[in-house]
Write a protein that holds these residues in place. Sequence first.
Motif, short mmCIF file in Angstrom:
data_model
loop_
_atom_site.label_atom_id
_atom_site.label_comp_id
_atom_site.label_asym_id
_atom_site.label_seq_id
_atom_site.Cartn_x
_atom_site.Cartn_y
_atom_site.Cartn_z
N GLU A 292 59.85 19.11 18.93
CA GLU A 292 59.08 19.87 17.63
C GLU A 292 58.34 21.09 18.29
O GLU A 292 57.09 21.56 18.50
CB GLU A 292 57.83 18.96 18.47
CG GLU A 292 58.82 17.40 17.42
CD GLU A 292 59.20 17.52 15.91
OE1 GLU A 292 58.20 18.69 15.37
OE2 GLU A 292 60.20 17.08 15.41
N LYS B 50 54.55 6.55 16.03
CA LYS B 50 54.06 6.98 18.27
C LYS B 50 54.15 8.24 18.11
O LYS B 50 53.78 9.19 18.03
CB LYS B 50 56.01 7.49 18.14
CG LYS B 50 56.81 7.09 19.89
CD LYS B 50 57.92 7.56 20.41
CE LYS B 50 58.97 6.68 19.50
NZ LYS B 50 60.10 7.00 20.45
N CYS C 141 63.15 20.41 23.91
CA CYS C 141 62.08 19.87 23.08
C CYS C 141 62.47 19.91 21.53
O CYS C 141 62.20 21.10 21.16
CB CYS C 141 60.95 20.52 23.24
SG CYS C 141 58.87 19.27 21.94
N CYS D 25 59.59 11.66 21.47
CA CYS D 25 61.15 11.08 21.59
C CYS D 25 61.73 10.89 23.19
O CYS D 25 62.79 10.18 23.10
CB CYS D 25 62.44 12.28 20.75
SG CYS D 25 61.78 13.81 22.18
N THR E 130 55.11 4.88 25.28
CA THR E 130 55.01 5.62 24.14
C THR E 130 54.27 4.55 23.37
O THR E 130 54.82 3.11 23.85
CB THR E 130 55.90 6.12 23.47
OG1 THR E 130 57.07 5.74 22.90
CG2 THR E 130 56.56 7.48 23.63
#
Length: 204
Positions: free
Chosen positions: A143, A119, A141, A95, A111
Amino acid sequence: MSLEQFTDRNVQQHYFKVDIEDYPETGWDRFKQVVKRGLSGELFVGLWVVMREMIKFDIHTVQYPKEKLPIGPRYRAVHEMQRLFESGTERCIGCGLCEKICISDCIRMDTRIDENSRKAVTEYTINLGRCIFCGYCAEVCPELAIVHGPRYENTSEQREHFILFEDMLTPIDMAIKGEQKEYPGFGAVTPNEDARVKKTPLAY
């Protein structure tokens, strides 16, 4: 206290003069000064303190690197990238929030879209020479992919010391065996975290 004590500018009345010995000019005077200072009581007091601590045999020396002092759970050391427990793939979704929020501008990310239309991160580096270990990248973050691990030995002979994505990522065999550690530091999963989340009016 009265106001006169602050407005009184005659501060010399509280001064006192210190007796200063004359500087020795001859060799005999210098020798006497050395003997006088060498055989003073403070020297023997210092020797007694050293001998007293030696006979206790209470050694506090840590034999580094064989022994290491424990670090706090919120210590921000060298970054680590986590994997998913279910599939073993990396948690990072590319991201770019960590790159955007980095205030020292030390994170570089590139990416691409892989064959599964997902991605994927092709290049991810952190310049540890510029990183100030603020922890913003781990906090932002979504995740919980990047955390601060316990490794704090990051010395290098070069001013630009980069750490690559592959070096930060948990090995796949450790992830499959369930040996990946969730550090309780910045960006890691903490117990009872769901109960701490405050519901907003949009959550009802």
